[in-house]
Design a protein around this motif. Sequence first.
Motif, short mmCIF file in Angstrom:
data_model
loop_
_atom_site.label_atom_id
_atom_site.label_comp_id
_atom_site.label_asym_id
_atom_site.label_seq_id
_atom_site.Cartn_x
_atom_site.Cartn_y
_atom_site.Cartn_z
N SER A 157 0.85 -1.19 0.00
CA SER A 157 0.00 0.00 0.00
C SER A 157 0.88 1.24 0.00
O SER A 157 1.67 1.45 0.93
N TYR A 158 0.76 2.03 -1.06
CA TYR A 158 1.61 3.21 -1.21
C TYR A 158 0.77 4.46 -1.47
O TYR A 158 -0.33 4.39 -2.03
N GLU A 159 1.30 5.59 -1.04
CA GLU A 159 0.68 6.86 -1.33
C GLU A 159 0.65 7.10 -2.84
O GLU A 159 1.54 6.67 -3.57
N GLU A 160 -0.38 7.80 -3.28
CA GLU A 160 -0.44 8.16 -4.70
C GLU A 160 0.77 8.99 -5.10
O GLU A 160 1.32 8.83 -6.20
N SER A 161 1.23 9.84 -4.18
CA SER A 161 2.39 10.68 -4.46
C SER A 161 3.66 9.84 -4.63
O SER A 161 4.57 10.22 -5.38
N THR A 162 3.72 8.70 -3.95
CA THR A 162 4.87 7.81 -4.11
C THR A 162 4.91 7.24 -5.52
O THR A 162 5.97 7.19 -6.16
N TYR A 164 3.63 8.60 -8.14
CA TYR A 164 3.98 9.70 -9.05
C TYR A 164 5.49 9.92 -9.03
O TYR A 164 6.10 10.11 -10.09
N VAL A 182 9.52 15.68 -1.16
CA VAL A 182 8.42 14.78 -0.78
C VAL A 182 8.14 14.88 0.72
O VAL A 182 8.96 15.40 1.48
N THR A 183 7.00 14.35 1.12
CA THR A 183 6.67 14.29 2.54
C THR A 183 7.48 13.18 3.21
O THR A 183 8.07 12.33 2.53
N THR A 185 6.34 10.64 4.77
CA THR A 185 5.72 9.35 4.45
C THR A 185 6.19 8.84 3.10
O THR A 185 6.57 7.67 2.95
N VAL A 186 6.18 9.70 2.11
CA VAL A 186 6.64 9.31 0.77
C VAL A 186 8.13 8.98 0.80
O VAL A 186 8.57 8.02 0.16
N GLN A 189 8.54 5.52 2.02
CA GLN A 189 8.12 4.53 1.02
C GLN A 189 9.12 4.42 -0.13
O GLN A 189 9.37 3.32 -0.65
#
Length: 215
Positions: A157-162, A164, A182-183, A185-186, A189
Amino acid sequence: MQDYTEITGMILKAEPIGEYDRRVVILTKEKGKLSAFAKGARRQGSRLLAATNPFSFGNFKLYAGKNSYTLIEADISNYFEGLRSDYEGAYYGMYFLEVMDYYTRENNEDKEMLKLLYQSLRALMHDKLDNRLVRYIFEMKAMVLNGEFPGMPQSGSYEESTGYAVNYIMTSSIEKLYTFTVTDTVLRQLKQIADDYRTRYIDRQFKSLEIVDNL
């Protein structure tokens, strides 16, 4: 008549030979990775003393012997002095050099790898870029250039921003790689993805990476 070769590249590593000489490994635009001997390079006052240190980027003139090259002149355009005075950045940079030594080969077409290395070292000296982010971008793009990067993991499960960010790393030109942040969290990841693929596709333990991981 002596056979001279002129190349553009960066010193990946240097080791002492005898009392005053050095053996250097250079990643070049024209001939991939090559080794050369620099006679008297460790003598104080030698014009090759600074030019044969790791990170030195510029133009090199070599004499091609039967079995090896001899470095006779160097015109250095960037010594990456900022890394020499930055403890953390220096170790990240040494890791990048070690990765390039692993990936590149003599007489290969490694122009893009050299460009990646150069731009990545510049990014390490950028105050607003996290060295960890530079590292993960560098690792993934090196795998992309070597034809090993499989893309975004299908599981997990990954952030959409990851997603991208990974797609941008894969498709962006090297000149535009280091243009985003990036944040946290990203960033975590991206580390997970880069670590997983590195351990899967690279069969070497890097000494400098052990230090980087403990910074």
